[in-house]
Design a protein around this motif. Structure first.
Motif, PDB file in Angstrom:
ATOM      1  N   ASP A 158      -6.539  -9.549   5.041  1.00  0.00           N
ATOM      2  CA  ASP A 158      -6.513  -8.362   6.025  1.00  0.00           C
ATOM      3  C   ASP A 158      -6.653  -7.204   5.356  1.00  0.00           C
ATOM      4  OD1 ASP A 158      -4.235  -7.649   4.408  1.00  0.00           O
ATOM      5  OD2 ASP A 158      -2.704  -7.996   6.125  1.00  0.00           O
ATOM      6  N   GLY A 159      -7.361  -6.965   4.422  1.00  0.00           N
ATOM      7  CA  GLY A 159      -7.616  -5.508   3.770  1.00  0.00           C
ATOM      8  C   GLY A 159      -6.460  -4.855   3.252  1.00  0.00           C
ATOM      9  N   ALA A 160      -5.014  -5.170   3.420  1.00  0.00           N
ATOM     10  CA  ALA A 160      -4.146  -4.517   2.777  1.00  0.00           C
ATOM     11  C   ALA A 160      -3.770  -5.520   1.401  1.00  0.00           C
ATOM     12  CB  ALA A 160      -2.950  -4.499   3.699  1.00  0.00           C
ATOM     13  N   ASP A 171       0.858  -1.181   0.124  1.00  0.00           N
ATOM     14  CA  ASP A 171      -0.141  -0.081   0.114  1.00  0.00           C
ATOM     15  C   ASP A 171       0.847   1.396   0.098  1.00  0.00           C
ATOM     16  OD1 ASP A 171      -2.797  -0.779   0.505  1.00  0.00           O
ATOM     17  OD2 ASP A 171      -1.621  -2.155   1.837  1.00  0.00           O
ATOM     18  N   ALA A 172       1.858   1.485   0.959  1.00  0.00           N
ATOM     19  CA  ALA A 172       2.853   2.570   0.953  1.00  0.00           C
ATOM     20  C   ALA A 172       3.503   2.832  -0.451  1.00  0.00           C
ATOM     21  CB  ALA A 172       3.524   2.414   2.254  1.00  0.00           C
ATOM     22  N   THR A 173       4.010   1.767  -0.714  1.00  0.00           N
ATOM     23  CA  THR A 173       5.084   1.670  -1.791  1.00  0.00           C
ATOM     24  C   THR A 173       4.143   2.150  -3.074  1.00  0.00           C
ATOM     25  OG1 THR A 173       6.462   0.003  -0.845  1.00  0.00           O
ATOM     26  CG2 THR A 173       6.847   0.594  -3.091  1.00  0.00           C
ATOM     27  N   THR A 229      -9.826  -9.976  -4.307  1.00  0.00           N
ATOM     28  CA  THR A 229     -10.539  -8.840  -4.641  1.00  0.00           C
ATOM     29  C   THR A 229      -9.613  -7.867  -5.610  1.00  0.00           C
ATOM     30  OG1 THR A 229     -11.880  -8.650  -2.444  1.00  0.00           O
ATOM     31  CG2 THR A 229     -11.691  -6.725  -3.730  1.00  0.00           C
ATOM     32  N   LEU A 230      -9.948  -7.485  -6.591  1.00  0.00           N
ATOM     33  CA  LEU A 230      -8.986  -6.736  -7.411  1.00  0.00           C
ATOM     34  C   LEU A 230      -9.515  -5.389  -7.488  1.00  0.00           C
ATOM     35  CD1 LEU A 230      -8.766  -9.046 -10.822  1.00  0.00           C
ATOM     36  CD2 LEU A 230      -7.379  -8.940  -8.781  1.00  0.00           C
ATOM     37  N   MET A 246      -3.314  -2.548 -11.454  1.00  0.00           N
ATOM     38  CA  MET A 246      -4.040  -3.505 -10.712  1.00  0.00           C
ATOM     39  C   MET A 246      -3.604  -3.487  -9.307  1.00  0.00           C
ATOM     40  SD  MET A 246      -3.108  -7.496 -11.908  1.00  0.00           S
ATOM     41  CE  MET A 246      -4.137  -7.954 -10.420  1.00  0.00           C
ATOM     42  N   GLY A 247      -4.245  -4.219  -8.584  1.00  0.00           N
ATOM     43  CA  GLY A 247      -3.868  -4.571  -7.098  1.00  0.00           C
ATOM     44  C   GLY A 247      -4.791  -5.469  -6.659  1.00  0.00           C
TER      45      GLY A 247
END
Length: 127
Positions: A32-34, A10-12, A125-126, A26-27
């Motif tokens: 854990d939601g991160a 997330d931070a990067t 989840t994408l 994309m992600g």
């Protein structure tokens, strides 16, 4: 396309998007939601970001994805040359067929070819 293992995807990812002006391709959100994984790009340069994983002794700090026209044919060629295969050819849920070898420094070289549409497994989840 380099794959960087980072403590916080997330931070990067946010640094690349906000500070460097990259775009998000994309992600993949973890349980854990991160973010577990993300791809960012700028002017054709792409970078994959991933949480560290238990990769075993053959993988170094860097993994590089190299697109080939015939992944199974290239795999057969390398086997014929006596190259040790770390991960055999596998069709991944994101649609790429991949296999990997380790270079002398222990870094992973993944060879890939897109062979199918993306089909995320249940619970992925994408974004």
């Amino acid at each position: 396309m380099p794959l960087r293992f980072v403590e916080s995807v997330d931070a990067t990812r946010l640094f690349y998007l906000e500070a460097l002006g990259f775009e998000s391709l994309m992600g993949v959100v973890g349980k854990d939601g991160a973010l577990d994984f993300a791809i960012v790009q700028r002017e054709g340069a792409m970078l994959m970001l991933s949480r560290p994983e238990d990769a075993g002794p053959t993988r170094g700090p860097l993994s590089i994805y190299i697109e080939v026209g015939d992944v199974d044919g290239y795999h057969a060629e390398l086997v014929g040359r006596g190259v040790a295969i770390v991960e055999p050819p596998t069709t991944q849920w994101w649609g790429d067929r991949t296999f990997s070898v380790a270079d002398p420094a222990g870094d992973a070289l993944y060879f890939w070819q897109t062979v199918a549409d993306m089909a995320p497994p249940p619970g992925v989840t994408l974004i």
